[in-house]
Design a protein around this motif. Structure first.
Motif, PDB file in Angstrom:
ATOM      1  N   MET A 118       0.816  -1.215   0.000  1.00 46.91           N
ATOM      2  CA  MET A 118       0.000   0.000   0.000  1.00 46.91           C
ATOM      3  C   MET A 118       0.851   1.266   0.000  1.00 46.91           C
ATOM      4  SD  MET A 118      -3.147  -0.864  -0.255  1.00 46.91           S
ATOM      5  CE  MET A 118      -4.028   0.599   0.258  1.00 46.91           C
ATOM      6  N   GLU A 119       1.988   1.273   0.691  1.00 42.57           N
ATOM      7  CA  GLU A 119       2.825   2.463   0.718  1.00 42.57           C
ATOM      8  C   GLU A 119       3.443   2.722  -0.654  1.00 42.57           C
ATOM      9  OE1 GLU A 119       4.363   5.894   1.854  1.00 42.57           O
ATOM     10  OE2 GLU A 119       2.958   4.689   3.030  1.00 42.57           O
ATOM     11  N   MET A 173      -8.728   6.036   0.480  1.00 42.80           N
ATOM     12  CA  MET A 173      -8.174   4.779   0.977  1.00 42.80           C
ATOM     13  C   MET A 173      -6.695   4.609   0.670  1.00 42.80           C
ATOM     14  SD  MET A 173     -11.350   2.228  -0.004  1.00 42.80           S
ATOM     15  CE  MET A 173     -10.829   0.849   1.015  1.00 42.80           C
ATOM     16  N   VAL A 174      -6.218   5.237  -0.392  1.00 45.57           N
ATOM     17  CA  VAL A 174      -4.824   5.042  -0.806  1.00 45.57           C
ATOM     18  C   VAL A 174      -3.994   6.305  -0.593  1.00 45.57           C
ATOM     19  CG1 VAL A 174      -3.303   4.481  -2.745  1.00 45.57           C
ATOM     20  CG2 VAL A 174      -5.456   3.255  -2.465  1.00 45.57           C
ATOM     21  N   LEU A 175      -4.425   7.420  -1.151  1.00 44.36           N
ATOM     22  CA  LEU A 175      -3.614   8.633  -1.109  1.00 44.36           C
ATOM     23  C   LEU A 175      -3.756   9.409   0.191  1.00 44.36           C
ATOM     24  CD1 LEU A 175      -4.144   9.814  -4.779  1.00 44.36           C
ATOM     25  CD2 LEU A 175      -2.002   9.053  -3.770  1.00 44.36           C
ATOM     26  N   GLY A 176      -4.907   9.307   0.819  1.00 40.44           N
ATOM     27  CA  GLY A 176      -5.109  10.062   2.064  1.00 40.44           C
ATOM     28  C   GLY A 176      -5.035  11.553   1.800  1.00 40.44           C
ATOM     29  N   ASP A 177      -4.122  12.240   2.469  1.00 37.43           N
ATOM     30  CA  ASP A 177      -4.008  13.693   2.314  1.00 37.43           C
ATOM     31  C   ASP A 177      -3.066  14.099   1.183  1.00 37.43           C
ATOM     32  OD1 ASP A 177      -1.727  12.766   3.484  1.00 37.43           O
ATOM     33  OD2 ASP A 177      -1.714  14.185   5.156  1.00 37.43           O
ATOM     34  N   LEU A 206      -2.293  -6.919  -3.616  1.00 34.07           N
ATOM     35  CA  LEU A 206      -1.882  -5.883  -2.666  1.00 34.07           C
ATOM     36  C   LEU A 206      -1.567  -6.491  -1.308  1.00 34.07           C
ATOM     37  CD1 LEU A 206      -4.530  -3.088  -3.432  1.00 34.07           C
ATOM     38  CD2 LEU A 206      -2.245  -3.367  -4.416  1.00 34.07           C
ATOM     39  N   ARG A 207      -0.651  -5.845  -0.600  1.00 37.28           N
ATOM     40  CA  ARG A 207      -0.416  -6.212   0.792  1.00 37.28           C
ATOM     41  C   ARG A 207      -0.371  -4.933   1.617  1.00 37.28           C
ATOM     42  NH1 ARG A 207       5.245  -9.153  -0.651  1.00 37.28           N
ATOM     43  NH2 ARG A 207       6.335  -7.389  -1.585  1.00 37.28           N
ATOM     44  N   THR A 208      -0.941  -5.004   2.796  1.00 38.48           N
ATOM     45  CA  THR A 208      -1.039  -3.817   3.650  1.00 38.48           C
ATOM     46  C   THR A 208       0.329  -3.332   4.081  1.00 38.48           C
ATOM     47  OG1 THR A 208      -3.158  -4.663   4.446  1.00 38.48           O
ATOM     48  CG2 THR A 208      -2.157  -2.875   5.699  1.00 38.48           C
ATOM     49  N   GLU A 209       1.217  -4.259   4.450  1.00 39.83           N
ATOM     50  CA  GLU A 209       2.574  -3.923   4.882  1.00 39.83           C
ATOM     51  C   GLU A 209       3.571  -4.778   4.104  1.00 39.83           C
ATOM     52  OE1 GLU A 209       3.258  -1.561   6.934  1.00 39.83           O
ATOM     53  OE2 GLU A 209       1.245  -1.141   7.748  1.00 39.83           O
ATOM     54  N   PRO A 210       4.801  -4.266   3.900  1.00 39.26           N
ATOM     55  CA  PRO A 210       5.838  -5.088   3.253  1.00 39.26           C
ATOM     56  C   PRO A 210       6.068  -6.377   4.040  1.00 39.26           C
ATOM     57  CG  PRO A 210       6.527  -2.792   3.374  1.00 39.26           C
ATOM     58  CD  PRO A 210       5.275  -2.893   4.191  1.00 39.26           C
ATOM     59  N   GLY A 211       6.213  -7.485   3.315  1.00 40.56           N
ATOM     60  CA  GLY A 211       6.440  -8.764   3.955  1.00 40.56           C
ATOM     61  C   GLY A 211       5.190  -9.567   4.211  1.00 40.56           C
ATOM     62  N   GLN A 212       4.036  -8.922   4.172  1.00 42.44           N
ATOM     63  CA  GLN A 212       2.789  -9.656   4.378  1.00 42.44           C
ATOM     64  C   GLN A 212       2.412 -10.415   3.111  1.00 42.44           C
ATOM     65  OE1 GLN A 212      -0.150  -6.825   5.689  1.00 42.44           O
ATOM     66  NE2 GLN A 212       0.410  -7.064   7.847  1.00 42.44           N
ATOM     67  N   THR A 213       1.502 -11.362   3.256  1.00 40.51           N
ATOM     68  CA  THR A 213       1.038 -12.144   2.116  1.00 40.51           C
ATOM     69  C   THR A 213       0.214 -11.261   1.179  1.00 40.51           C
ATOM     70  OG1 THR A 213       0.950 -14.135   3.470  1.00 40.51           O
ATOM     71  CG2 THR A 213      -0.282 -14.163   1.396  1.00 40.51           C
ATOM     72  N   PRO A 214       0.559 -11.183  -0.099  1.00 43.92           N
ATOM     73  CA  PRO A 214      -0.231 -10.361  -1.027  1.00 43.92           C
ATOM     74  C   PRO A 214      -1.594 -10.994  -1.298  1.00 43.92           C
ATOM     75  CG  PRO A 214       1.478 -11.544  -2.214  1.00 43.92           C
ATOM     76  CD  PRO A 214       1.724 -11.801  -0.756  1.00 43.92           C
TER      77      PRO A 214
END
Length: 379
Positions: A227-228, A269-273, A316-324
């Motif tokens: 996501m980042e 949900m993605v870009l925020g501000d 997509l994965r919420t954080e690096p290292g998580q299962t996509p």
């Protein structure tokens, strides 16, 4: 001479068989030989006929011939002829039915506006609502304005035409039209704000769920993004695919205009501000995102999952290292996919479009939504 006379007799017999086979071969002539419908304009409008018989009791039948009648189909703008009763035992009847002009009163259409993603389902909901209301014939017509479709029902007993117009103008434009009373119902790909519910007197109900699918060109090897990273790509901080493990080519961001609920939700949900990159190419509709991404080297975009046909889906994965997680019905249901949204119908509290709402939330209305690839709300 005898040969010539015999040949003439054979020719005459053949003609008689062709004209009235029942007289020579013993076959029974049909009850109705032919039916003519006048004027031609009525036939072009769909006028037709059928042969109907009387009800018969079960058990052994008597030798009496049943009574038959030729009935004529009702069509909009025409008064159908009265049924023609055929005398008992009569066969080979020729029937003529003359339709008379009978203009229908046309009522102002009930208007629906909003989400392009839900527009096709809304057209089918409109058809269902008219059928459930008793329309004898329902037809789909091009609307009088761009991006609109009119579904018209003919109510023969009342000699009235009622219609529902669906305008695919985007969620924000649909909600604006509803608040200004330019339409009776809005279809929305995002929830109402608290202000819209309270100060504007709007009411909403969820109809289904959808996933915002992230898409890349089919030849792009980058199929997993966190996501980042996604935020960096769409904000313009990351500009080349080589920065995220892909080929050394520019990233082409494809986005929607702000009037689409899909764009607004992606922003939240993605870009925020962060603002969307100013270099983004704008697609005219959510469906066009898929085609544009698929045909543009280095492109990446987002759209509704059921509209992804040609481009490649990104996990997509919420954080690096998580299962996509790839967007799918299963990942939407279990909440593992991070970009899930709800879909709504919205109306003014004091004026609910009752018959249309009943059709939408009927079992058949729910099946319509599923047919277009959306998920029903969780129980």
């Amino acid at each position: 001479m005898l040969f010539t006379l015999g040949a003439l007799v054979l020719l005459a017999a053949a003609a008689l068989v062709a004209w009235r086979p029942e007289l020579v071969l013993g076959r029974q002539e049909p009850v109705v030989r032919s039916v003519y419908i006048f004027p031609p304009a009525a036939a072009q409008a769909g006028a037709a006929w059928r042969l109907t018989g009387q009800w018969r009791a079960p058990g052994k039948q008597d030798r009496d011939e049943p009574l038959w009648a030729v009935e004529f189909k009702p069509v909009p703008d025409w008064e159908a002829p009265a049924p023609v009763l055929i005398a008992q035992g009569e066969r080979g009847v020729e029937v003529r039915g003359t339709y008379q002009p009978a203009p229908f009163t046309r009522e102002p259409p009930l208007k629906v506006a909003g989400s392009v993603v839900l527009a096709d389902a809304a057209v089918e909901w409109a058809r269902l609502a008219l059928v459930r209301s008793g329309a004898g014939e329902v037809r789909r017509l091009p609307g009088l304005v761009p991006e609109s479709t009119e579904v018209e029902g003919a109510f023969f007993a009342e000699k009235v035409r009622r219609s529902i117009e669906v305008r695919a103008v985007g969620t924000e434009a649909g909600l604006t039209a509803l608040m200004s009373r330019a339409c009776a119902m809005a279809i929305s790909s995002r929830p109402l704000t608290a202000a819209q519910e309270s100060s504007e007197g709007l009411q909403s109900r969820m109809v289904g769920q959808d996933a915002l699918a992230v898409l890349v060109a089919p030849d792009n090897p980058v199929r997993i993004v966190d996501m980042e990273t996604l935020r960096g790509i769409f904000s313009g901080r990351i500009q080349r695919w080589s920065e995220v493990g892909g080929p050394d080519i520019p990233i082409v961001v494809v986005a929607l205009e702000p009037n689409f609920g899909t764009h607004r939700l992606f922003q939240e949900m993605v870009l925020g501000d962060l603002p969307l990159t100013g270099a983004a190419r704008k697609a005219p509709t959510p469906a066009a995102v898929d085609a544009l991404v698929a045909s543009t080297p280095g492109a990446i975009g987002y759209t509704s999952l059921p509209l992804s046909k040609q481009a490649a889906l990104v996990a997509l994965r919420t954080e690096p290292g998580q299962t996509p997680v790839v967007p799918s019905g299963a990942s939407v249901r279990d909440g593992s996919y991070p970009l899930v949204r709800s879909l709504f119908v919205v109306w003014r509290k004091e004026a609910p479009p009752s018959e249309l709402l009943q059709a939408i939330f009927s079992s058949e209305g729910k099946r319509i939504l599923e047919r277009f690839g959306f998920l029903l709300p969780p129980n």
